[in-house]
Design a protein around this motif. Structure first.
Motif, PDB file in Angstrom:
ATOM      1  N   LEU A 122       0.971   4.613   3.916  1.00  8.02           N
ATOM      2  CA  LEU A 122       1.427   3.696   2.879  1.00  8.02           C
ATOM      3  C   LEU A 122       1.252   2.258   3.342  1.00  8.02           C
ATOM      4  CD1 LEU A 122       4.818   5.432   1.949  1.00  8.02           C
ATOM      5  CD2 LEU A 122       2.686   5.569   0.669  1.00  8.02           C
ATOM      6  N   LEU A 123       1.266   1.342   2.395  1.00  5.82           N
ATOM      7  CA  LEU A 123       1.236  -0.076   2.722  1.00  5.82           C
ATOM      8  C   LEU A 123       2.608  -0.514   3.229  1.00  5.82           C
ATOM      9  CD1 LEU A 123      -0.759  -1.408  -0.360  1.00  5.82           C
ATOM     10  CD2 LEU A 123      -1.612  -1.098   1.981  1.00  5.82           C
ATOM     11  N   PRO A 124       2.681  -1.618   3.985  1.00  3.09           N
ATOM     12  CA  PRO A 124       3.970  -2.089   4.522  1.00  3.09           C
ATOM     13  C   PRO A 124       5.046  -2.254   3.450  1.00  3.09           C
ATOM     14  CG  PRO A 124       2.179  -3.257   5.578  1.00  3.09           C
ATOM     15  CD  PRO A 124       1.558  -2.435   4.496  1.00  3.09           C
ATOM     16  N   ARG A 125       4.682  -2.767   2.275  1.00  2.00           N
ATOM     17  CA  ARG A 125       5.693  -2.969   1.240  1.00  2.00           C
ATOM     18  C   ARG A 125       6.274  -1.645   0.738  1.00  2.00           C
ATOM     19  NH1 ARG A 125       0.836  -4.175  -1.521  1.00  2.00           N
ATOM     20  NH2 ARG A 125       0.430  -2.844  -3.348  1.00  2.00           N
ATOM     21  N   HIS A 126       5.427  -0.607   0.775  1.00  2.00           N
ATOM     22  CA  HIS A 126       5.922   0.705   0.369  1.00  2.00           C
ATOM     23  C   HIS A 126       6.937   1.231   1.380  1.00  2.00           C
ATOM     24  CE1 HIS A 126       1.775   1.100  -1.732  1.00  2.00           C
ATOM     25  NE2 HIS A 126       2.663   0.522  -2.542  1.00  2.00           N
ATOM     26  N   TRP A 127       6.634   1.065   2.671  1.00  6.76           N
ATOM     27  CA  TRP A 127       7.566   1.508   3.711  1.00  6.76           C
ATOM     28  C   TRP A 127       8.879   0.740   3.636  1.00  6.76           C
ATOM     29  CZ3 TRP A 127       7.200   5.977   5.660  1.00  6.76           C
ATOM     30  CH2 TRP A 127       5.978   6.553   5.987  1.00  6.76           C
ATOM     31  N   GLU A 128       8.790  -0.552   3.389  1.00  5.89           N
ATOM     32  CA  GLU A 128      10.006  -1.355   3.300  1.00  5.89           C
ATOM     33  C   GLU A 128      10.899  -0.877   2.158  1.00  5.89           C
ATOM     34  OE1 GLU A 128      11.200  -3.644   5.331  1.00  5.89           O
ATOM     35  OE2 GLU A 128       9.487  -3.235   6.647  1.00  5.89           O
ATOM     36  N   TRP A 129      10.263  -0.581   1.033  1.00  4.88           N
ATOM     37  CA  TRP A 129      11.049  -0.113  -0.110  1.00  4.88           C
ATOM     38  C   TRP A 129      11.674   1.241   0.183  1.00  4.88           C
ATOM     39  CZ3 TRP A 129      10.790   4.096  -3.425  1.00  4.88           C
ATOM     40  CH2 TRP A 129      11.602   4.019  -4.564  1.00  4.88           C
ATOM     41  N   LEU A 130      10.897   2.137   0.775  1.00  5.09           N
ATOM     42  CA  LEU A 130      11.423   3.469   1.084  1.00  5.09           C
ATOM     43  C   LEU A 130      12.596   3.405   2.048  1.00  5.09           C
ATOM     44  CD1 LEU A 130       8.124   5.551   1.459  1.00  5.09           C
ATOM     45  CD2 LEU A 130       9.911   5.912  -0.245  1.00  5.09           C
ATOM     46  N   LYS A 131      12.473   2.562   3.074  1.00  2.00           N
ATOM     47  CA  LYS A 131      13.535   2.463   4.075  1.00  2.00           C
ATOM     48  C   LYS A 131      14.822   1.882   3.494  1.00  2.00           C
ATOM     49  CE  LYS A 131      10.324   1.897   7.948  1.00  2.00           C
ATOM     50  NZ  LYS A 131       9.771   0.947   8.955  1.00  2.00           N
ATOM     51  N   SER A 132      14.686   1.113   2.412  1.00  2.00           N
ATOM     52  CA  SER A 132      15.871   0.488   1.815  1.00  2.00           C
ATOM     53  C   SER A 132      16.622   1.428   0.868  1.00  2.00           C
ATOM     54  CB  SER A 132      15.478  -0.781   1.042  1.00  2.00           C
ATOM     55  OG  SER A 132      14.713  -0.450  -0.110  1.00  2.00           O
ATOM     56  N   GLN A 133      16.021   2.584   0.567  1.00  2.00           N
ATOM     57  CA  GLN A 133      16.643   3.517  -0.366  1.00  2.00           C
ATOM     58  C   GLN A 133      17.695   4.375   0.330  1.00  2.00           C
ATOM     59  OE1 GLN A 133      15.768   3.212  -3.714  1.00  2.00           O
ATOM     60  NE2 GLN A 133      14.723   1.489  -2.739  1.00  2.00           N
ATOM     61  N   PRO A 134      18.733   4.800  -0.393  1.00  2.00           N
ATOM     62  CA  PRO A 134      19.761   5.670   0.188  1.00  2.00           C
ATOM     63  C   PRO A 134      19.140   6.946   0.747  1.00  2.00           C
ATOM     64  CG  PRO A 134      20.459   4.869  -1.964  1.00  2.00           C
ATOM     65  CD  PRO A 134      19.022   4.464  -1.803  1.00  2.00           C
ATOM     66  N   GLY A 135      19.477   7.260   1.985  1.00  2.00           N
ATOM     67  CA  GLY A 135      18.940   8.461   2.609  1.00  2.00           C
ATOM     68  C   GLY A 135      17.670   8.223   3.389  1.00  2.00           C
TER      69      GLY A 135
END
Length: 203
Positions: free
Chosen positions: A103-116
């Motif tokens: 994934l692109l960095p922005r995708h990882w950042e969004w995923l990491k910010s999600q609950p769980g």
């Protein structure tokens, strides 16, 4: 026909009336014992999962007919029994399989910010996509099954074309309106095949 045991459940029509319904073994045995040779030549048997006609050679005795079906479809009697026992076996054990996701960095950042975290979020996204795709697939399959049967048994019925248009337009009320005065067994079987043919909002 499909490669699963549901293909062996069917409904037999003589004219516009149902004469037998159930497993292929049951239906074939029932109509072979109950109908004369002339009626058997006018009999139509339909697959309950696809709406398509099942061709059966009724020559000879009941055992001869069932033997030919076994050669055509495999040992469907034992497969039906296995299908019933498999359904009682309970849920399979679930496992977790690892794999690589790019994934692109922005995708990882969004995923990491999600609950769980990323893994839980990805699983939820995949499940939601599967459900959405499964719903559309279920609608298409039900529409096609209904179409196959309607074409074979109701193609010359009043307002057939109008009903078919509403089937694919997803308008349940108008579809029911156009088939309302059709022969009861034909109409009811069409409704059965069309159970999943309409978006949930129209049910």
């Amino acid at each position: 026909m499909r490669n699963d045991q549901t293909r062996f459940y069917c409904t037999a029509f003589l004219g516009v009336g149902v004469v037998a319904s159930g497993s292929l073994h049951h239906v074939v045995s029932t109509v072979k014992d109950a109908l004369n040779d002339r009626d058997l030549t006018q009999l139509f048997i339909f697959d309950d999962s696809t709406g398509m006609q099942i061709d059966v050679d009724f020559r000879g005795k009941t055992d001869d007919v069932l033997k030919r079906l076994g050669e055509q479809f495999g040992d469907f009697t034992s497969m039906e029994a296995n299908h019933q026992s498999t359904r009682r076996a309970g849920r399979p054990k679930l496992g977790v399989v690892s794999g690589e996701v790019t994934l692109l960095p922005r995708h990882w950042e969004w995923l990491k910010s999600q609950p769980g975290g990323a893994s839980v979020t990805l699983r939820k996204l995949v499940d939601e996509a599967r459900r959405a795709g499964g719903e559309q697939s279920k609608i298409r399959e039900s529409q096609e099954a209904t179409y196959h049967f309607m074409t074979a048994m109701a193609g010359n019925f009043h307002q057939y074309e109008e009903a078919l248009r509403e089937l694919y337009a997803g308008d349940l009320d108008r579809f029911y309106h156009f088939i309302d005065d059709w022969a009861p067994d034909i109409r009811n079987y069409i409704k059965r095949l069309a159970t999943n043919a309409f978006p949930e909002g129209n049910l």
